[in-house]
Design an enzyme around this catalytic site. Structure first.
Site, PDB file in Angstrom:
ATOM      1  N   GLY A  71       0.649  -1.198   0.017  1.00  0.00           N
ATOM      2  CA  GLY A  71      -0.103  -0.075  -0.073  1.00  0.00           C
ATOM      3  C   GLY A  71       0.849   1.188   0.149  1.00  0.00           C
ATOM      4  CB  THR A  72       4.059   2.097   1.807  1.00  0.00           C
ATOM      5  OG1 THR A  72       3.319   1.739   3.194  1.00  0.00           O
ATOM      6  CG2 THR A  72       4.902   3.290   1.784  1.00  0.00           C
ATOM      7  CG  ASN A 140      -4.982   3.914   9.281  1.00  0.00           C
ATOM      8  OD1 ASN A 140      -5.457   5.144   8.753  1.00  0.00           O
ATOM      9  ND2 ASN A 140      -3.886   4.233  10.142  1.00  0.00           N
ATOM     10  CD  GLN A 168      -6.501  -0.766   7.618  1.00  0.00           C
ATOM     11  OE1 GLN A 168      -7.269  -1.617   7.684  1.00  0.00           O
ATOM     12  NE2 GLN A 168      -5.320  -0.644   7.949  1.00  0.00           N
ATOM     13  CB  SER A 188      -2.352  -3.085   1.296  1.00  0.00           C
ATOM     14  OG  SER A 188      -1.141  -3.795   1.974  1.00  0.00           O
ATOM     15  CB  ALA A 189      -1.718  -8.595  -0.232  1.00  0.00           C
ATOM     16  CG  HIS A 190      -0.254  -6.490   5.042  1.00  0.00           C
ATOM     17  ND1 HIS A 190      -0.025  -6.067   6.255  1.00  0.00           N
ATOM     18  CD2 HIS A 190       0.133  -5.351   4.400  1.00  0.00           C
ATOM     19  CE1 HIS A 190       0.304  -4.843   6.585  1.00  0.00           C
ATOM     20  NE2 HIS A 190       0.591  -4.337   5.242  1.00  0.00           N
ATOM     21  CB  THR A 226      11.194 -10.069 -11.828  1.00  0.00           C
ATOM     22  OG1 THR A 226      12.072  -9.960 -12.912  1.00  0.00           O
ATOM     23  CG2 THR A 226      10.786 -11.466 -11.684  1.00  0.00           C
ATOM     24  CB  CYS A 313       0.288   1.930  11.210  1.00  0.00           C
ATOM     25  SG  CYS A 313      -0.744   0.743  10.164  1.00  0.00           S
TER      26      CYS A 313
HETATM   27  N1  PLP Z   1      -2.759   2.878   3.732  1.00  0.00           N
HETATM   28  C1  PLP Z   1      -3.331   2.642   4.867  1.00  0.00           C
HETATM   29  C2  PLP Z   1      -4.715   3.406   5.228  1.00  0.00           C
HETATM   30  C3  PLP Z   1      -2.762   1.874   5.857  1.00  0.00           C
HETATM   31  O1  PLP Z   1      -3.529   1.437   7.232  1.00  0.00           O
HETATM   32  C4  PLP Z   1      -1.729   1.103   5.663  1.00  0.00           C
HETATM   33  C5  PLP Z   1      -1.002   0.201   6.455  1.00  0.00           C
HETATM   34  O2  PLP Z   1      -1.085   0.434   7.759  1.00  0.00           O
HETATM   35  C6  PLP Z   1      -1.156   1.541   4.285  1.00  0.00           C
HETATM   36  C7  PLP Z   1      -1.497   2.282   3.756  1.00  0.00           C
HETATM   37  C8  PLP Z   1       0.212   0.976   3.946  1.00  0.00           C
HETATM   38  O3  PLP Z   1       0.172  -0.420   3.474  1.00  0.00           O
HETATM   39  P1  PLP Z   1       1.383  -1.270   3.283  1.00  0.00           P
HETATM   40  O4  PLP Z   1       1.616  -1.917   4.889  1.00  0.00           O
HETATM   41  O5  PLP Z   1       1.021  -2.261   2.449  1.00  0.00           O
HETATM   42  O6  PLP Z   1       2.657  -0.568   2.654  1.00  0.00           O
END
Ligand code: PLP
Length: 370
Positions: A71-72, A140, A168, A188-190, A226, A313
């Site tokens: 996600g970042t 989040n 989220q 974001s997958a996790h 890749t 986070c």
């Molecule tokens: N955006 C939101 C709202 C999140 O809560 C998070 C992770 O905590 C992220 C982005 C970042 O995602 P990632 O952990 O996959 O980099």
């Protein structure tokens, strides 16, 4: 050791069993999706299957999905890949948006934890340059669901684009990129039962996004390197299961509401942040007055209950929540807020364990204050 009660799903969710199977299968295979031979073509099929699964989760076309490392990176790519635009970023965004948005103007939030649409409209009217608005779908920390479709309408009326961080929200509520009007959308997958370190930016057809990572033609030239095939296969499987199991969140809502009622009965002075707005079914942001969040997190951890301090986070650092600050919550209250977040396998026993441990801490701190 006490039983583990995992209530930190917004930090990361457990892998779905289907994800483990899909990843194991991808790990057992050799082949680069860019190779033209048979094993390469098989790897490409795995990649494209996952792309279709992720696209389906948010009602997008597979060609719009750009896989990233999470996600970042997806947020960074959205904000930095559209250089030259005035950035308007909501004050409750995740750090991965805030810190990618140099020189951005902040769109304020209401005390309920929603973006202030009237302020956004004024800011768009004042803008001389074409803008990019960044507004998350669900926060989040508080779980508050944002009026993204309305914000997109305001943005588009002024020739601006809208980026939506749906990290989220996806997998917890239905997400339809077109209905939201999002030109870009981060996943974001996790956060939805997939592995850590993989995500996607969904880019609507005509958006002229520049690649930040170059040196290969992968992802239609929008993200070189890749692909992380096992991770992406797991992401695809997670997206597919999440889309089928959205109804699980009705049960999650019952558990969260039960937790909220029971904690509020123990501590009638405990503020519940975001409770006046539409919220994700799984999130509860609550404060224990005059008890630092770190103290609560540690006391709960000793009792086997895993939660987060509002803003922690990343990196485990505890600092005051900018989200609560943007909502006008005073410093003392913001410093005592914890985030409890549930998911599809959370149980009533987890909630009993939470209520007992939090209640015991509350009683101890009140007894020592007396
Ligand atoms: N955006 C939101 C709202 C999140 O809560 C998070 C992770 O905590 C992220 C982005 C970042 O995602 P990632 O952990 O996959 O980099």
């Amino acid at each position: 050791m006490p039983r583990a009660a995992y209530l930190d799903w917004n930090a990361t969710a457990p892998l779905r069993p289907e994800v483990v199977a899909a990843m194991a299968e991808a790990l057992a295979r050799t082949g680069n999706p860019s190779s033209v031979h048979r094993w390469g073509r098989e790897a490409r099929r795995t990649l494209e299957k996952a792309r279709a699964q992720v696209a389906a989760l948010v009602g997008a076309a597979p060609s719009e999905v750009v896989f990233t490392s999470g996600g970042t990176e997806a947020n960074g790519l959205a904000l930095r890949g559209l250089a030259g635009r005035q950035l308007l970023v909501s004050a409750i965004e995740h750090d991965s948006v805030r810190q990618a948005a140099d020189g951005a103007a902040m769109i304020p939030a209401t005390p309920e934890g929603m973006v202030d649409l009237a302020a956004l409209e004024r800011m768009l009217a004042d803008d001389k340059r074409p803008a990019l608005v960044s507004l998350m779908l669900a926060n989040n920390e508080t779980g508050v669901i944002q009026p993204v479709a309305e914000a997109a309408r305001l943005a588009h009326a002024k020739g601006a684009l809208l980026h939506c961080d749906a990290v989220q929200a996806a997998g917890k509520i239905a997400v339809d990129r077109a209905a939201l009007g999002a030109d870009l959308l981060a996943l974001s997958a996790h956060k939805l039962g997939g592995p850590q370190g993989v995500g996607a930016l969904v880019v609507a057809g005509a958006v002229p996004l520049a690649a930040l990572q170059t040196g290969g033609g992968q992802e239609r030239g929008r993200r070189a390197g890749t692909e992380n095939l096992p991770g992406i296969a797991g992401f695809g499987a997670a997206a597919s299961v999440a889309a089928e199991r959205l109804r699980d969140y009705a049960a999650v809502a019952l558990l969260r509401d039960q937790a909220e009622r029971r904690l509020a009965a123990i501590a009638p002075d405990a503020p519940i942040h975001g409770a006046q707005a539409p919220r994700l079914a799984n999130t509860l942001c609550i404060g224990m007055p005059r008890v630092p969040a770190a103290t609560q997190v540690m006391a709960l951890d000793l009792a086997g209950v895993m939660v987060s301090a509002g803003a922690a986070c990343s990196s485990g650092k505890l600092r005051r929540s900018q989200v609560l600050e943007a909502m006008g919550v005073d410093a003392a209250a913001a410093e005592s807020a914890i985030r409890i977040s549930l998911g599809w396998s959370s149980s009533a026993i987890d909630i009993d364990q939470l209520v007992e441990a939090w209640g015991a801490l509350y009683a101890r701190t009140r007894a020592s204050a007396a």
